[in-house]
Write a protein that holds these residues in place. Sequence first.
Motif, mmCIF file in Angstrom:
data_model
loop_
_atom_site.group_PDB
_atom_site.id
_atom_site.type_symbol
_atom_site.label_atom_id
_atom_site.label_comp_id
_atom_site.label_asym_id
_atom_site.label_seq_id
_atom_site.Cartn_x
_atom_site.Cartn_y
_atom_site.Cartn_z
ATOM 1 N N ASP A 89 39.214 79.288 77.946
ATOM 2 C CA ASP A 89 39.461 80.490 78.750
ATOM 3 C C ASP A 89 38.352 80.755 79.762
ATOM 4 N N ASN A 90 37.474 79.753 79.935
ATOM 5 C CA ASN A 90 36.367 79.813 80.890
ATOM 6 C C ASN A 90 35.288 80.824 80.494
ATOM 7 N N GLU A 91 35.242 81.171 79.207
ATOM 8 C CA GLU A 91 34.205 82.041 78.674
ATOM 9 C C GLU A 91 33.677 81.443 77.373
ATOM 10 N N ILE A 92 32.435 81.789 77.049
ATOM 11 C CA ILE A 92 31.841 81.326 75.787
ATOM 12 C C ILE A 92 31.480 82.560 74.970
ATOM 13 N N ASN A 93 32.215 82.795 73.900
ATOM 14 C CA ASN A 93 32.011 83.991 73.100
ATOM 15 C C ASN A 93 32.413 83.754 71.641
ATOM 16 N N MET A 94 32.601 84.833 70.900
ATOM 17 C CA MET A 94 32.903 84.721 69.474
ATOM 18 C C MET A 94 34.246 84.059 69.213
ATOM 19 N N LYS A 95 35.148 84.105 70.184
ATOM 20 C CA LYS A 95 36.425 83.415 70.006
ATOM 21 C C LYS A 95 36.198 81.908 69.854
ATOM 22 N N ASP A 96 35.262 81.401 70.640
ATOM 23 C CA ASP A 96 34.940 79.971 70.556
ATOM 24 C C ASP A 96 34.279 79.641 69.226
ATOM 25 N N LEU A 97 33.421 80.522 68.756
ATOM 26 C CA LEU A 97 32.753 80.300 67.474
ATOM 27 C C LEU A 97 33.775 80.264 66.340
ATOM 28 N N THR A 98 34.719 81.182 66.385
ATOM 29 C CA THR A 98 35.763 81.228 65.367
ATOM 30 C C THR A 98 36.627 79.972 65.415
ATOM 31 N N ARG A 99 36.992 79.570 66.637
ATOM 32 C CA ARG A 99 37.824 78.375 66.786
ATOM 33 C C ARG A 99 37.111 77.126 66.262
ATOM 34 N N LEU A 100 35.803 77.022 66.514
ATOM 35 C CA LEU A 100 35.040 75.872 66.027
ATOM 36 C C LEU A 100 34.979 75.864 64.510
ATOM 37 N N MET A 101 34.790 77.026 63.902
ATOM 38 C CA MET A 101 34.755 77.113 62.446
ATOM 39 C C MET A 101 36.095 76.661 61.859
ATOM 40 N N GLN A 102 37.185 77.083 62.477
ATOM 41 C CA GLN A 102 38.511 76.671 62.015
ATOM 42 C C GLN A 102 38.695 75.163 62.157
ATOM 43 N N TYR A 103 38.195 74.620 63.259
ATOM 44 C CA TYR A 103 38.313 73.182 63.513
ATOM 45 C C TYR A 103 37.530 72.379 62.482
ATOM 46 N N ILE A 104 36.312 72.822 62.182
ATOM 47 C CA ILE A 104 35.482 72.133 61.189
ATOM 48 C C ILE A 104 36.118 72.206 59.807
#
Length: 219
Positions: free
Chosen positions: A165-180
């Motif tokens: 979404d062209n932003e770096i925030n907690m949404k990205d952190l959550t998505r990475l945790m889900q991916y891992i």
Amino acid sequence: SVTHIGDSAFSNCDSLTSITIPNSVTDIGDWAFAGCTSLTSITIPDSVTDIGYWAFKGCSSLKSISVSENNKYYSSVDGVLFNKEIDMIVTYPAGKDTSSYTIPDSVTHIGDKAFGYCYFAFSYEQLYGFKIYCYAGTAGEQYAKDNGFDYELLTAEKPGDITGDNEINMKDLTRLMQYICEWNVEVSGSCDFNGDGKTDIKDLTRLKQYICGWDVELY
């Protein structure tokens, strides 16, 4: 044990199809394998610290160059030989796909006629229809312009923007945790933020530090 492959050691050995470089070898000389037209692949062991000028020049069947992941001086990306920092293209295999090439935006140095040409009868000929994909303002764009290649500019990925979404925030952190945790989620771009070749809890920590304003870099 062998520690050095001398200048032109295997030059023009057109019957050489493969070779295993011992892990004792520290340097490969100038023109060492030049003109080995039947050589299809080669692996650089972790012991090699220096590769000479045009070591693989004219290896027309060479499709890929592999590098041991423990080598501290060189690396391989899609069969192309780079220095460890991936900011310099050392050798583009002459037998690799010759229709196009995407140059990483990390590249700052490209040698003269590094790719997009064939070497025949002691002269270079530009490959017809060869296209370069590169990023604006990079060495890749300059190489394409200097050599008159057709090229297309790409949009650089934003490290850390996992959701796209062209932003770096907690949404990205959550998505990475889900991916891992192996959830069925999609991620945009690489998630190896610490550059160790893996995506794990260390990358999650690095991304969290970045979002929190720590002085860390995302790779």
